[in-house]
Design a protein around this motif. Sequence first.
Motif, PDB file in Angstrom:
ATOM      1  N   ILE A  82       0.829  -1.203   0.000  1.00  0.00           N
ATOM      2  CA  ILE A  82       0.000   0.000   0.000  1.00  0.00           C
ATOM      3  C   ILE A  82       0.867   1.257   0.000  1.00  0.00           C
ATOM      4  CG2 ILE A  82      -1.665   1.342   1.350  1.00  0.00           C
ATOM      5  CD1 ILE A  82      -2.801  -1.336   2.321  1.00  0.00           C
ATOM      6  N   HIS A  83       2.038   1.179   0.614  1.00  0.00           N
ATOM      7  CA  HIS A  83       2.925   2.335   0.741  1.00  0.00           C
ATOM      8  C   HIS A  83       4.116   2.293  -0.214  1.00  0.00           C
ATOM      9  CE1 HIS A  83       0.634   3.613   4.164  1.00  0.00           C
ATOM     10  NE2 HIS A  83       0.765   2.420   4.698  1.00  0.00           N
ATOM     11  N   LEU A  84       4.118   1.352  -1.131  1.00  0.00           N
ATOM     12  CA  LEU A  84       5.246   1.198  -2.045  1.00  0.00           C
ATOM     13  C   LEU A  84       5.557   2.488  -2.792  1.00  0.00           C
ATOM     14  CD1 LEU A  84       7.276  -0.821  -3.382  1.00  0.00           C
ATOM     15  CD2 LEU A  84       5.544  -1.137  -5.152  1.00  0.00           C
ATOM     16  N   VAL A  85       4.573   3.085  -3.414  1.00  0.00           N
ATOM     17  CA  VAL A  85       4.785   4.309  -4.193  1.00  0.00           C
ATOM     18  C   VAL A  85       5.141   5.477  -3.275  1.00  0.00           C
ATOM     19  CG1 VAL A  85       3.698   5.954  -5.765  1.00  0.00           C
ATOM     20  CG2 VAL A  85       3.332   3.515  -6.082  1.00  0.00           C
ATOM     21  N   ASP A  86       4.546   5.531  -2.097  1.00  0.00           N
ATOM     22  CA  ASP A  86       4.871   6.605  -1.148  1.00  0.00           C
ATOM     23  C   ASP A  86       6.349   6.572  -0.771  1.00  0.00           C
ATOM     24  OD1 ASP A  86       2.179   7.347  -1.036  1.00  0.00           O
ATOM     25  OD2 ASP A  86       1.774   6.039   0.675  1.00  0.00           O
ATOM     26  N   TYR A  91      12.615   8.339  -5.131  1.00  0.00           N
ATOM     27  CA  TYR A  91      13.731   7.618  -5.753  1.00  0.00           C
ATOM     28  C   TYR A  91      13.456   7.405  -7.240  1.00  0.00           C
ATOM     29  CZ  TYR A  91      15.330   6.392  -1.030  1.00  0.00           C
ATOM     30  OH  TYR A  91      15.778   6.430   0.267  1.00  0.00           O
ATOM     31  N   VAL A  92      12.252   6.952  -7.561  1.00  0.00           N
ATOM     32  CA  VAL A  92      11.879   6.687  -8.954  1.00  0.00           C
ATOM     33  C   VAL A  92      11.970   7.968  -9.774  1.00  0.00           C
ATOM     34  CG1 VAL A  92      10.006   5.941 -10.476  1.00  0.00           C
ATOM     35  CG2 VAL A  92      10.430   4.712  -8.332  1.00  0.00           C
ATOM     36  N   ASP A  93      11.503   9.064  -9.230  1.00  0.00           N
ATOM     37  CA  ASP A  93      11.597  10.347  -9.929  1.00  0.00           C
ATOM     38  C   ASP A  93      13.050  10.716 -10.232  1.00  0.00           C
ATOM     39  OD1 ASP A  93       8.852  10.581  -9.813  1.00  0.00           O
ATOM     40  OD2 ASP A  93       8.849  12.003  -8.141  1.00  0.00           O
ATOM     41  N   ASN A  94      13.946  10.459  -9.297  1.00  0.00           N
ATOM     42  CA  ASN A  94      15.360  10.782  -9.489  1.00  0.00           C
ATOM     43  C   ASN A  94      16.064   9.807 -10.426  1.00  0.00           C
ATOM     44  OD1 ASN A  94      15.305  13.043  -7.791  1.00  0.00           O
ATOM     45  ND2 ASN A  94      15.685  11.798  -5.981  1.00  0.00           N
ATOM     46  N   TYR A  95      15.654   8.540 -10.415  1.00  0.00           N
ATOM     47  CA  TYR A  95      16.337   7.518 -11.201  1.00  0.00           C
ATOM     48  C   TYR A  95      15.899   7.490 -12.661  1.00  0.00           C
ATOM     49  CZ  TYR A  95      17.982   5.511  -6.774  1.00  0.00           C
ATOM     50  OH  TYR A  95      18.575   5.295  -5.542  1.00  0.00           O
TER      51      TYR A  95
END
Length: 101
Positions: A82-86, A91-95
Amino acid sequence: MYIVDSLYSSSKNDNKEIRYSYRMISESFLGGQAFGIEAERQDLIEGNVVQIERDLIRKISNKEDKVKTLLNLLHDYQVSPIHLVDILGEYVDNYVSDFCF
């Protein structure tokens, strides 16, 4: 898509067992590899699965070591799907720049 690595953990409270699975996945993307993470939580009562939650982020980076570090982070803190994207969103935005569009 295939599984590159998996980490597992579980905990018990009262009559409920909670099992977490964290999987690093890989798939072809733009002539190379893209690595992502899938998180799953299973709630068991008396050995029977009563609820499953699952979420994934398919393309985090093409650098396996970066995604492996995130996989360990999720495992160490038993992060719920449930909190994976949070947790991984920044990190995903930076990578995303790793893919060099």
